[in-house]
Motif scaffolding. Structure first.
Motif, mmCIF file in Angstrom:
data_model
loop_
_atom_site.group_PDB
_atom_site.id
_atom_site.type_symbol
_atom_site.label_atom_id
_atom_site.label_comp_id
_atom_site.label_asym_id
_atom_site.label_seq_id
_atom_site.Cartn_x
_atom_site.Cartn_y
_atom_site.Cartn_z
ATOM 1 N N TYR A 1 21.993 20.060 60.174
ATOM 2 C CA TYR A 1 21.473 19.268 61.281
ATOM 3 C C TYR A 1 22.135 19.734 62.571
ATOM 4 O O TYR A 1 23.363 19.856 62.644
ATOM 5 N N VAL B 1 27.009 12.680 59.925
ATOM 6 C CA VAL B 1 26.478 12.126 58.689
ATOM 7 C C VAL B 1 27.572 11.336 57.989
ATOM 8 O O VAL B 1 28.704 11.805 57.849
ATOM 9 N N LEU C 1 22.427 9.393 58.812
ATOM 10 C CA LEU C 1 22.688 10.383 59.851
ATOM 11 C C LEU C 1 22.577 9.690 61.194
ATOM 12 O O LEU C 1 21.623 8.936 61.449
ATOM 13 N N PHE D 1 19.089 7.845 60.865
ATOM 14 C CA PHE D 1 18.146 8.367 59.883
ATOM 15 C C PHE D 1 18.671 8.132 58.469
ATOM 16 O O PHE D 1 19.886 8.162 58.237
ATOM 17 N N VAL E 1 19.073 9.963 55.139
ATOM 18 C CA VAL E 1 19.060 11.350 54.669
ATOM 19 C C VAL E 1 19.392 11.401 53.172
ATOM 20 O O VAL E 1 20.045 12.332 52.704
ATOM 21 N N PRO F 1 14.663 13.780 56.614
ATOM 22 C CA PRO F 1 15.201 12.579 57.251
ATOM 23 C C PRO F 1 14.095 11.577 57.596
ATOM 24 O O PRO F 1 12.979 11.963 57.953
#
Length: 580
Positions: A327, A364, A369, A381, A383, A389
C-alpha cells in the motif's frame, strides 16, 4: 464523520513555516485533575539548553519485550525500572527564549524606507571576535534561529522567534539563503556578512556574524527588510548541522551494513516485507518520485530489483505491506495497491481516490488499514483480503478541534492517536467505526505542528511518545491513560534548529529518524527520562544534492524485528544498520 479538504500539501508546508514568525509565549502549568505520584527521578529531558546527555554506549537498563502488533504499539514494559511516578511538566512549545544570542546591535535610526539591511556600517560589532570569525570555514550548511526584538509603544519589548537557513560554497557553486541565491557575501578577513532575498515576498534578510561560541556555531545580529523598508532586527544563532562537537559518526554499537542510492526523487519512507525493502519517494530536482525495490536478503549487499513511477504522480510519501499487498500513500492518486506476490516485481492492482489532498501516510493494524489525507480525514479500510481493500469509514475530527487534519494516526488498544497538525494530538475511541468518539486532545505550546506518535504501556500506564515537525521540534512524553486529562511527563531535545521526524517504539527502545541529526536510539524504560544510548549520523555535506532545506537527512525508519534497522535518508537512500 467527514469533512471537506481545504488545501494541498504545498500550502500546509507554507503554513508550518509561517508559525516561525509568531510571538513566543509561555503556557500556564497544566492543572492537575488528580493527585500525582511522587516523582520517580529528575526531569533530565526538560532542560532548556539544546543538548542532551552523551551516549552511554551501555545496554538498556530494562528488558526489551515484544513490540506487539507491528509498529502500532508495545506491550507492557513492566514495572522496572520505572514505578509509574512522575512530575507534570509545563508545555513550552518548540522554541525556548534563551536571551540575546550575541552582544551586537543594528542602528535603525532614520526613515524605514532609507534604512538598508545590507548596510554593514549600521551594525555595531565592537564587542565581537573577528579572530574567531576568521577561522570559520568558507563553506557549510547552517540552520539558524532568529530572535527578533521589537520595541512597543508602552516601552516594552516583543520577542518574536523566526528561522532561516543558508549554505556557503567554496567550490564555485551558488551560495543560498533559504534556498535562494545570496545577494551579498563577505566571509573573509574576520568579517562574516551575508544577505539573501526571497523574490516572491520581496523580503531581504542580512546576517552579521559576531562570535563563534563553539565549533560549528556562529552567533550575531540580523535584520529583515520587506519591500525596501526596514522591518526589524535581532540576534541569531546558526548551527552548521554537519558539525557536532565531540560526537563521532556513530556510537552505542550501531554499525552501517550497507547503503543503496535511490534514483527516484527524494526518499521519504521504507517498509520491509518478504526479504525486500520498498522505498517510496517524492519529486525533487526535476526527478519524479515513485517506488524503488531492493532485495535485502543479504543485508550487506542489497540488490536493486525495480523502480516504478506513474506519469503525473510524483509524490509518494508512505508505504506499508500486508500479505501479498503493498500500500502506497500518493498525493495525486490517493491509496495505491500493488501485488507483491513476486516481491521484486510489484504489479499495480488499483487506486482509491481521496480528494485533492490524496493520501499522505498509511498504516495497517490487524485487518484495518488507515490512510491519512492531509487537511481532511482518515480513511479506514478492511484489508482482511489484502489485495481487495474495502472502505469502511471516513473519520474526521469536529471542525472545532481540527487544525491541519490528520498527518498520521497510531491505533492502540481500541483508540486512535491522531497527529492532528496544528491541533495537536487527538485521541479517538475507534472500537465502533459507526460511533467514533473524541476522548481528549493535547495541544503544543504556540500551536506547534503535531506530526507523529508511538504508544505503549509502561508500569500499567498508557504512554504516548509524540513528535512535531519544524525547527526545534522534539520528543514529548505524555501520560494518556486518561485521555480527558493528558499530562506531559517527559521531554527530549536535540539542537534547537533541527526537527524530529518519524520514530518506531520497540519494547523500551525508541528508534528516531531526526532529519539532520540522523538516527537516534533512546532508552525509554523510564519514560520520564528518555536517554540516548546510540546514534548514527547520516547527514554529510558532501552528499550529492544537499541543500539548506530544514527537511533533509533521515526521513523514515523501520525496525521489523529481523535484527536490522532500515533508515531512508533524503540524499543517501536506503541505509541498513544493526538493531540494538
Amino acid at each position: 464523520m467527514t469533512s471537506s479538504p481545504r488545501s494541498p500539501w504545498a500550502l500546509l508546508s507554507a503554513s508550518i513555516l509561517s508559525l516561525l514568525f509568531l510571538s513566543a509565549c509561555s503556557d500556564s502549568p497544566v492543572p492537575l485533575p488528580f493527585p500525582i505520584i511522587v516523582d520517580a527521578g529528575s526531569d533530565s529531558g526538560a532542560d532548556e539548553d539544546s543538548g542532551t546527555d552523551d551516549d552511554s554506549g551501555t545496554d538498556d537498563a530494562g528488558t526489551d519485550v515484544d513490540a506487539g502488533s507491528g509498529d502500532s504499539g508495545t506491550s507492557d514494559a513492566g514495572p522496572e525500572p520505572w514505578d509509574g511516578g512522575y512530575t507534570v511538566l509545563e508545555e513550552r512549545g518548540n522554541w525556548i527564549d534563551r536571551g540575546a544570542y550575541a552582544p551586537c546591535a543594528f542602528d535603525s535610526t532614520g526613515d524605514p524606507a532609507t534604512v538598508s539591511c545590507a548596510d554593514l556600517s549600521r551594525y555595531d560589532l565592537s564587542q565581537c571576535s573577528p579572530e574567531a570569525l576568521a577561522q570559520v570555514e568558507p563553506h557549510g550548511i547552517y540552520l539558524t534561529d532568529l530572535r527578533m526584538e521589537r520595541r512597543l509603544a508602552d516601552g516594552g519589548t516583543r520577542i518574536t522567534p523566526s528561522f532561516t537557513s543558508f549554505q556557503l560554497r567554496s567550490d564555485g557553486a551558488t551560495d543560498t539563503l533559504a534556498g535562494a541565491p545570496l545577494l551579498q557575501r563577505q566571509t573573509d578577513g574576520g568579517t562574516f556578512f551575508i544577505v539573501g532575498g526571497a523574490p516572491i515576498t520581496s523580503t531581504e534578510t542580512a546576517l552579521a556574524g559576531c562570535q563563534v561560541p563553539s565549533p560549528g556555531v556562529i552567533t550575531g545580529c540580523f535584520t529583515r527588510c520587506s519591500g525596501g523598508r526596514f522591518g526589524g532586527s535581532g540576534t541569531f544563532e546558526a548551527h552548521r548541522v554537519a558539525v557536532r562537537a565531540g560526537e563521532a559518526e556513530s556510537s552505542g554499537g550501531l554499525q552501517l551494513f550497507s547503503e543503496s542510492p535511490v534514483a527516484l526523487g527524494e526518499p521519504a519512507d521504507v517498509y520491509v516485507a518478504k526479504e525486500h525493502a520498498y522505498v517510496v519517494s517524492f519529486a525533487r530536482f526535476g526527478l519524479d518520485g515513485g517506488l524503488t525495490v531492493f532485495d535485502v536478503s543479504d543485508r550487506q549487499h542489497p540488490i536493486f530489483k525495480a523502480s516504478i513511477s506513474l506519469p503525473g504522480d510524483n509524490y509518494w510519501n508512505g508505504v506499508w505491506a500486508r500479505g501479498n499487498a503493498l500500500y502506497i500513500a500518493s498525493l495525486s492518486s490517493g491509496l495505491l495497491v500493488y501485488d507483491i506476490t513476486q516481491p521484486g516485481a510489484p504489479e499495480f492492482v488499483r487506486s482509491f481516490a481521496a480528494g485533492p489532498e490524496g493520501v499522505h501516510t498509511v498504516l495497517v493494524d490487524g485487518n484495518r488499514l488507515y490512510a491519512m489525507s492531509l487537511n481532511s480525514s482518515t480513511l479506514v479500510f478492511d484489508v482482511s483480503e489484502p489485495l481487495s481493500p474495502v472502505l469502511l469509514q471516513s473519520i474526521a475530527l469536529p471542525e472545532t478541534l481540527s487544525s491541519g487534519g490528520p498527518h498520521d494516526v497510531l491505533p492502540y488498544e481500541g483508540r486512535l492517536y491522531v497527529s492532528n497538525g496544528f491541533g495537536g494530538l487527538s485521541i479517538l475511541d475507534a472500537t465502533d467505526l459507526e460511533d467514533v468518539r473524541h476522548q481528549g486532545q493535547f495541544v503544543h505550546g504556540n500551536r506547534a505542528y503535531a506530526h507523529h506518535s508511538a504508544v505503549g504501556t509502561f508500569a500499567g500506564r498508557t504512554i504516548a511518545f509524540e513528535g512535531g515537525e519544524t525547527n526545534g521540534a522534539h520528543l514529548r512524553v505524555l501520560d494518556v491513560t486518561d485521555p480527558a486529562h493528558i499530562l506531559k511527563i517527559g521531554e527530549f531535545r536535540l539542537r534547537p534548529v533541527t526537527s524530529i521526524h518519524n520514530f518506531i517504539l520497540q519494547g523500551t527502545r525508541l528508534y528516531v529518524a531526526w532529519y539532520q541529526e540522523g538516527l537516534r536510539v533512546l532508552d525509554v524504560s523510564n519514560p520520564t527520562q528518555p536517554r540516548q544510548v546510540a546514534h548514527y549520523n547520516t547527514f554529510r555535506e558532501s552528499d550529492p544534492d544537499r541543500t539548506d532545506n530544514l527537511y533533509e537527512g533521515a526521513f523514515g525508519v523501520r525496525v521489523p524485528g529481523d535484527g536490522y534497522v532500515y533508515v531512508v535518508d533524503s540524499a543517501r537512500g536506503l541505509l541498513i544498520l544493526n538493531e540494538l
